[in-house]
Design an enzyme around this catalytic site. Structure first.
Site, PDB file in Angstrom:
ATOM      1  N   TYR A  91       0.827  -1.218   0.000  1.00 24.90           N
ATOM      2  CA  TYR A  91       0.000   0.000   0.000  1.00 24.90           C
ATOM      3  C   TYR A  91       0.858   1.265   0.000  1.00 24.90           C
ATOM      4  O   TYR A  91       0.465   2.297  -0.543  1.00 24.90           O
ATOM      5  CB  TYR A  91      -0.983  -0.018   1.183  1.00 24.90           C
ATOM      6  CG  TYR A  91      -2.137  -0.960   0.903  1.00 24.90           C
ATOM      7  CD1 TYR A  91      -2.142  -2.260   1.393  1.00 24.90           C
ATOM      8  CD2 TYR A  91      -3.182  -0.557   0.071  1.00 24.90           C
ATOM      9  CE1 TYR A  91      -3.171  -3.137   1.082  1.00 24.90           C
ATOM     10  CE2 TYR A  91      -4.227  -1.439  -0.239  1.00 24.90           C
ATOM     11  CZ  TYR A  91      -4.214  -2.719   0.258  1.00 24.90           C
ATOM     12  OH  TYR A  91      -5.226  -3.598  -0.065  1.00 24.90           O
ATOM     13  N   ASN A 137     -12.936   3.291  -5.417  1.00 25.02           N
ATOM     14  CA  ASN A 137     -11.526   3.656  -5.540  1.00 25.02           C
ATOM     15  C   ASN A 137     -11.015   4.238  -4.222  1.00 25.02           C
ATOM     16  O   ASN A 137     -11.757   4.909  -3.502  1.00 25.02           O
ATOM     17  CB  ASN A 137     -11.330   4.672  -6.672  1.00 25.02           C
ATOM     18  CG  ASN A 137     -11.747   4.094  -8.015  1.00 25.02           C
ATOM     19  OD1 ASN A 137     -11.823   2.880  -8.167  1.00 25.02           O
ATOM     20  ND2 ASN A 137     -12.063   4.955  -8.960  1.00 25.02           N
ATOM     21  N   ILE A 138      -9.759   3.971  -3.951  1.00 24.01           N
ATOM     22  CA  ILE A 138      -9.139   4.480  -2.714  1.00 24.01           C
ATOM     23  C   ILE A 138      -8.229   5.669  -3.006  1.00 24.01           C
ATOM     24  O   ILE A 138      -7.602   6.206  -2.108  1.00 24.01           O
ATOM     25  CB  ILE A 138      -8.381   3.335  -1.999  1.00 24.01           C
ATOM     26  CG1 ILE A 138      -7.321   2.684  -2.910  1.00 24.01           C
ATOM     27  CG2 ILE A 138      -9.376   2.272  -1.512  1.00 24.01           C
ATOM     28  CD1 ILE A 138      -6.534   1.562  -2.207  1.00 24.01           C
ATOM     29  N   ASP A 139      -8.183   6.092  -4.291  1.00 25.16           N
ATOM     30  CA  ASP A 139      -7.354   7.261  -4.633  1.00 25.16           C
ATOM     31  C   ASP A 139      -8.152   8.536  -4.351  1.00 25.16           C
ATOM     32  O   ASP A 139      -9.374   8.513  -4.217  1.00 25.16           O
ATOM     33  CB  ASP A 139      -6.935   7.183  -6.120  1.00 25.16           C
ATOM     34  CG  ASP A 139      -8.127   7.278  -7.072  1.00 25.16           C
ATOM     35  OD1 ASP A 139      -8.305   6.356  -7.901  1.00 25.16           O
ATOM     36  OD2 ASP A 139      -8.898   8.252  -6.973  1.00 25.16           O
ATOM     37  N   HIS A 183     -14.567   1.739  -0.073  1.00 28.23           N
ATOM     38  CA  HIS A 183     -13.432   0.851   0.218  1.00 28.23           C
ATOM     39  C   HIS A 183     -12.318   1.565   0.958  1.00 28.23           C
ATOM     40  O   HIS A 183     -11.206   1.030   1.068  1.00 28.23           O
ATOM     41  CB  HIS A 183     -12.875   0.250  -1.080  1.00 28.23           C
ATOM     42  CG  HIS A 183     -13.735  -0.844  -1.621  1.00 28.23           C
ATOM     43  ND1 HIS A 183     -13.557  -1.385  -2.873  1.00 28.23           N
ATOM     44  CD2 HIS A 183     -14.782  -1.509  -1.087  1.00 28.23           C
ATOM     45  CE1 HIS A 183     -14.459  -2.333  -3.072  1.00 28.23           C
ATOM     46  NE2 HIS A 183     -15.216  -2.418  -2.016  1.00 28.23           N
ATOM     47  N   GLY A 192     -16.619   2.594 -14.983  1.00 20.03           N
ATOM     48  CA  GLY A 192     -15.274   2.070 -14.801  1.00 20.03           C
ATOM     49  C   GLY A 192     -15.143   0.975 -13.771  1.00 20.03           C
ATOM     50  O   GLY A 192     -14.140   0.892 -13.064  1.00 20.03           O
ATOM     51  N   ASN A 226     -18.493   2.360 -19.515  1.00 21.47           N
ATOM     52  CA  ASN A 226     -17.345   1.503 -19.228  1.00 21.47           C
ATOM     53  C   ASN A 226     -16.600   1.188 -20.518  1.00 21.47           C
ATOM     54  O   ASN A 226     -17.163   1.303 -21.607  1.00 21.47           O
ATOM     55  CB  ASN A 226     -17.835   0.203 -18.552  1.00 21.47           C
ATOM     56  CG  ASN A 226     -16.762  -0.456 -17.722  1.00 21.47           C
ATOM     57  OD1 ASN A 226     -16.186   0.153 -16.825  1.00 21.47           O
ATOM     58  ND2 ASN A 226     -16.452  -1.711 -18.051  1.00 21.47           N
ATOM     59  N   LEU A 227     -15.325   0.754 -20.358  1.00 20.66           N
ATOM     60  CA  LEU A 227     -14.564   0.443 -21.583  1.00 20.66           C
ATOM     61  C   LEU A 227     -15.190  -0.722 -22.328  1.00 20.66           C
ATOM     62  O   LEU A 227     -15.227  -0.766 -23.555  1.00 20.66           O
ATOM     63  CB  LEU A 227     -13.120   0.108 -21.188  1.00 20.66           C
ATOM     64  CG  LEU A 227     -12.077   0.092 -22.313  1.00 20.66           C
ATOM     65  CD1 LEU A 227     -11.982   1.465 -22.947  1.00 20.66           C
ATOM     66  CD2 LEU A 227     -10.718  -0.322 -21.767  1.00 20.66           C
TER      67      LEU A 227
END
Ligand code: NAD
Ligand code: APR
EC number: 2.3.1.286
Length: 235
Positions: free
Chosen positions: A57, A93-95, A110, A177, A203-204
């Site tokens: 991490y 996301n954790i960013d 998360h 995403g 989404n992609l």
């Protein structure tokens, strides 16, 4: 008469941050193709090899520092600011890219890579240095318990009651995403449908939950998300 939604819930996943330079999990060369979930993203892994988990991490923390929000993050912040209805963003996301783009009504289900959680006392807080296993908690003073404030496999995500309450009354659900592999997030589209919401996937490629969506627009987030937001803002 163009449809104006009262309450929009947006779910985002790693694909939203891909064009900012952060790896996804299950794409080719994804994070889980390089390291095993059971070695770094479970409480058992932390108990078995705490410094190994912290090193994993620490690396992801440093990556997330050096990147910028992209046009998709910016479009979602603009939607929250300018759309007449309520907009809640729930991210896996954790960013920190959503908040850095200006989104404020945000849930990190998360957790957040730039925060720590003390295993002993539960204190959470920002942290700007690499985590070391013998570091003492600034709150309770005990050592050996500092972990990234990230929800691991088998743990409960944050703010689930607030998320389910929002899904129960939303009239538009947008999934962006995410591959739809991990529960409970992968079940949110069914919750929204149950509440009568319109469901849209940006989404992609088609996700695991594609059959639950009323509409799907496939392409890169920096292209399909701004275009869809403009459509919503045009009414
Ligand atoms: P799960 O059973 O829902 O697993 C979802 C997916 O994760 C699986 O389809 C598989 O692809 C992968 N996975 C899970 N455990 C794995 C393992 N031991 N080895 C390889 N792949 C594995 O996940 P779960 O264990 O029930 O955990 C769900 C909880 O964990 C939820 O609360 C979710 O929010 C949280 N979670 C957190 C993270 C994270 O890294 N922050 C990742 C996934 C799940
Ligand atoms: N634009 C739009 N979508 C993209 C892009 C892009 N540039 N790049 C990749 N994608 C899509 C992929 O097609 C895939 O469907 O993003 C999705 C990423 O899926 P995953 O890698 O599985 O990431 P995510 O769905 O967020 O994973 C859920 O699993 O390991 C856990 O905690 C972790 O929160 C994560 C959870």
């Amino acid at each position: 008469m163009a449809h104006r939604y009262e309450r929009i819930v947006i779910l985002t996943g790693a694909g939203l941050s891909a064009e900012s330079g952060l790896s996804t999990f299950r794409d080719k060369d994804g994070i889980w193709s390089k390291v095993r979930i059971e070695d770094v993203a479970t409480p058992e892994a932390f108990a078995r090899d705490p410094q190994g988990v912290l090193d994993f991490y620490n690396g992801r923390r440093n990556n997330s520092r050096g990147v910028e929000p992209n046009a998709a993050h910016a479009a979602l912040a603009r939607l929250e600011a300018d759309y007449p209805g309520e907009v809640l963003t729930v991210t896996q996301n954790i960013d920190p890219l959503h908040e850095r783009a200006g989104t404020t009504n945000l849930i990190h289900m998360h957790g957040e890579i730039l925060k720590t959680l003390c295993h002993h006392c539960g204190a959470r807080g920002p942290y700007d240095r690499d985590l070391m296993v013998h570091e003492a908690c600034g709150h309770c003073g005990r050592e050996g318990g500092l972990r990234p404030d990230v929800v691991w496999f088998g743990e409960m995500p944050y703010e689930m009651e607030r998320i389910y309450a929002a899904l129960g009354v939303c009239d538009l659900f947008i999934s962006i995403g995410t591959s739809g592999n991990v529960y409970p997030a992968a079940g949110f589209v069914a919750e929204a449908r149950g509440a009568g919401a319109r469901t849209v996937e940006l989404n992609l490629e088609p996700s695991e939950g594609i059959s639950h969506f009323d509409e799907a627009i496939h392409g890169k987030a920096t292209e399909v998300v701004p275009a869809y937001v403009e459509r919503l803002l045009a009414g």
